[in-house]
Design a protein around this motif. Structure first.
Motif, short mmCIF file in Angstrom:
data_model
loop_
_atom_site.label_atom_id
_atom_site.label_comp_id
_atom_site.label_asym_id
_atom_site.label_seq_id
_atom_site.Cartn_x
_atom_site.Cartn_y
_atom_site.Cartn_z
N ASN A 144 0.85 -1.19 0.00
CA ASN A 144 0.00 0.00 0.00
C ASN A 144 0.89 1.25 0.00
O ASN A 144 1.17 1.82 1.05
CB ASN A 144 -0.93 -0.01 1.22
CG ASN A 144 -1.88 1.16 1.22
OD1 ASN A 144 -2.07 1.83 0.21
ND2 ASN A 144 -2.50 1.41 2.36
N HIS A 185 -6.21 -2.15 -6.99
CA HIS A 185 -5.38 -1.65 -5.88
C HIS A 185 -6.16 -0.64 -5.04
O HIS A 185 -6.10 -0.65 -3.81
CB HIS A 185 -4.09 -1.01 -6.44
CG HIS A 185 -3.09 -0.66 -5.39
ND1 HIS A 185 -3.14 0.52 -4.69
CD2 HIS A 185 -2.01 -1.35 -4.93
CE1 HIS A 185 -2.13 0.55 -3.84
NE2 HIS A 185 -1.43 -0.57 -3.96
N TYR A 199 -8.75 -2.44 -2.98
CA TYR A 199 -8.12 -3.22 -1.90
C TYR A 199 -7.62 -2.33 -0.76
O TYR A 199 -7.85 -2.63 0.40
CB TYR A 199 -6.98 -4.06 -2.46
CG TYR A 199 -6.52 -5.13 -1.52
CD1 TYR A 199 -7.13 -6.38 -1.53
CD2 TYR A 199 -5.50 -4.90 -0.60
CE1 TYR A 199 -6.73 -7.37 -0.65
CE2 TYR A 199 -5.10 -5.88 0.28
CZ TYR A 199 -5.72 -7.12 0.26
OH TYR A 199 -5.33 -8.10 1.14
N TYR A 200 -6.94 -1.25 -1.09
CA TYR A 200 -6.33 -0.40 -0.06
C TYR A 200 -7.06 0.92 0.17
O TYR A 200 -6.85 1.55 1.20
CB TYR A 200 -4.88 -0.08 -0.42
CG TYR A 200 -3.95 -1.26 -0.29
CD1 TYR A 200 -3.74 -1.88 0.95
CD2 TYR A 200 -3.26 -1.74 -1.38
CE1 TYR A 200 -2.88 -2.95 1.07
CE2 TYR A 200 -2.39 -2.81 -1.26
CZ TYR A 200 -2.21 -3.41 -0.03
OH TYR A 200 -1.35 -4.47 0.10
N SER A 249 -10.70 1.38 2.31
CA SER A 249 -10.52 0.05 1.72
C SER A 249 -11.83 -0.73 1.74
O SER A 249 -12.62 -0.63 2.68
CB SER A 249 -9.47 -0.72 2.52
OG SER A 249 -9.44 -2.07 2.13
#
Length: 192
Positions: free
Chosen positions: A73, A147, A150-151, A158
């Motif tokens: 991250n 991405h 996810y983060y 997230s």
């Protein structure tokens, strides 16, 4: 003989009735099941060799059904995902209807149902500055979208805990469809 049977019967009934106390609970055959000892989580215990009651998972183990995401991250991780990360779903596994349902639940409140950045929170001025998917400065692709889901990114949190890996990829494919529709290009549905 009849009187002896009556006397024995009366004696059995008296013994049975005399054992019952309303002030005390009845006899319990397995008292540990009724009144178990309460243990504090992670407390000392002699049951295990390291003295901790609740055992920690083995180092390096992965929870069942969970796939670890190896990209970190950070800005470098975001750029790496943008350049290298590709969807593991083939065209038969892509389900845009499922992606739309998940997008409407988790994303449309901010990004808008069309991906134009005009969700209800933006319209009510609760949050500001959600860019449209077709903005010239936003060269997003499947790796960068995954991405970000996810983060999180900037003010967006997230969604890794809310969406399973396959569901995240369904949302990614749906976002790519919205992006192509906003740009007036061929939709993902047409190319599948």
């Amino acid at each position: 003989m009849k009187s002896l049977i009556k006397i024995v019967t009366i004696a059995i009934v008296l013994v049975t009735v005399s054992c019952k106390k309303d002030t005390a609970p009845n006899y319990q055959f397995m008292p540990n099941m009724y009144e178990s000892v309460g243990y504090e989580t992670y407390s000392e215990s002699s049951a295990f060799k390291n003295g901790i009651e609740a055992q920690l998972p083995a180092e390096g183990s992965v929870a069942r059904g969970h796939m670890p995401f190896d990209i970190e991250n950070s800005t470098e991780g975001y750029m790496l995902a943008k350049e290298t990360l590709k969807s593991p779903l083939d065209s038969a596994q892509v389900n845009l209807e499922k992606g739309k349902v998940l997008f409407d639940i988790y994303c449309a409140i901010c990004h808008g149902a069309k991906g134009d950045g005009q969700g209800n929170l933006v319209k009510r001025e609760k949050i500001l500055g959600i860019p449209s998917y077709d903005d010239a400065g936003r060269a997003i692709n499947e790796g960068s979208i995954y991405h970000t889901i996810y983060y999180g990114k900037n003010a967006m949190g997230s969604y890794a805990n809310q969406l399973k890996e396959e569901e995240r990829w369904q949302v990614v494919n749906y976002v790519l469809q919205l992006k192509s529709e906003l740009e007036g290009k061929q939709t993902v549905k047409d190319s599948i």
